[in-house]
Design a protein around this motif. Structure first.
Motif, short mmCIF file in Angstrom:
data_model
loop_
_atom_site.label_atom_id
_atom_site.label_comp_id
_atom_site.label_asym_id
_atom_site.label_seq_id
_atom_site.Cartn_x
_atom_site.Cartn_y
_atom_site.Cartn_z
N LEU A 62 85.52 83.98 49.36
CA LEU A 62 85.03 83.22 48.22
C LEU A 62 83.65 83.72 47.80
N VAL A 63 82.81 84.00 48.76
CA VAL A 63 81.46 84.52 48.46
C VAL A 63 81.57 85.85 47.71
N ALA A 64 82.46 86.72 48.18
CA ALA A 64 82.63 88.03 47.54
C ALA A 64 83.15 87.87 46.11
N SER A 65 84.05 86.93 45.90
CA SER A 65 84.57 86.69 44.55
C SER A 65 83.45 86.25 43.61
N ILE A 66 82.62 85.35 44.09
CA ILE A 66 81.51 84.86 43.27
C ILE A 66 80.51 85.99 43.00
N MET A 67 80.19 86.74 44.03
CA MET A 67 79.24 87.86 43.87
C MET A 67 79.75 88.85 42.83
N ARG A 69 82.16 88.48 40.39
CA ARG A 69 82.35 87.95 39.03
C ARG A 69 81.03 87.56 38.37
N GLU A 70 80.14 86.94 39.14
CA GLU A 70 78.88 86.44 38.58
C GLU A 70 77.76 87.47 38.66
N LYS A 71 78.06 88.62 39.30
CA LYS A 71 77.07 89.68 39.47
C LYS A 71 75.78 89.14 40.09
N THR A 72 75.96 88.56 41.26
CA THR A 72 74.85 87.92 41.96
C THR A 72 74.81 88.36 43.42
N SER A 73 73.82 87.91 44.13
CA SER A 73 73.64 88.31 45.53
C SER A 73 74.41 87.38 46.48
N TYR A 74 74.51 87.83 47.72
CA TYR A 74 75.15 87.03 48.77
C TYR A 74 74.43 85.69 48.92
N ASP A 80 75.29 78.62 45.99
CA ASP A 80 76.17 77.97 45.02
C ASP A 80 77.31 77.23 45.72
N ILE A 81 77.87 77.85 46.73
CA ILE A 81 78.95 77.20 47.49
C ILE A 81 78.42 75.97 48.21
N LYS A 82 77.24 76.06 48.81
CA LYS A 82 76.66 74.90 49.49
C LYS A 82 76.43 73.75 48.53
N ARG A 83 75.95 74.04 47.32
CA ARG A 83 75.76 72.99 46.31
C ARG A 83 77.11 72.39 45.91
N TYR A 84 78.12 73.23 45.78
CA TYR A 84 79.46 72.77 45.42
C TYR A 84 80.01 71.83 46.49
N VAL A 85 79.86 72.21 47.75
CA VAL A 85 80.34 71.39 48.86
C VAL A 85 79.58 70.06 48.90
#
Length: 92
Positions: A62-67, A69-74, A80-85
């Motif tokens: 999931l982290v790799a997918s976000i990185m 698609r969103e062109k962002t860092s690990y 972002d995932i922690k905020r989502y959870v």
């Protein structure tokens, strides 16, 4: 906040398991085509999705997918995932 839901939806359509770190895993199980004796109809192949909260480690998918698609860092993707959870925990 980015749409983590879209990343999960994309990944589960291509993989049998998507882990949301700190939350749990969505697991897709394949159901073969079958004949329903009660209705006399053929049922097409399908997938059912279940949830297992015990599988909540970070496998990186999931982290790799976000990185990607969103062109962002690990670090940003993980935050972002922690905020989502945290948001999901408030909802449920």
């Amino acid at each position: 906040m980015i749409s983590i839901d879209r990343h999960i939806e994309y990944l589960i359509s291509r993989h049998d398991c998507v882990i949301v770190p700190g939350w749990g895993a969505l697991i897709a199980q394949h159901e073969p085509a079958r004949f329903d004796n009660e209705t006399g109809a053929f049922m097409p192949p399908s997938r059912t999705i279940s949830f297992n909260q015990s599988v909540n480690h970070n496998d990186g998918m999931l982290v790799a997918s976000i990185m990607r698609r969103e062109k962002t860092s690990y670090e940003v993707a993980t935050a972002d995932i922690k905020r989502y959870v945290a948001y999901m925990r408030q909802q449920f």
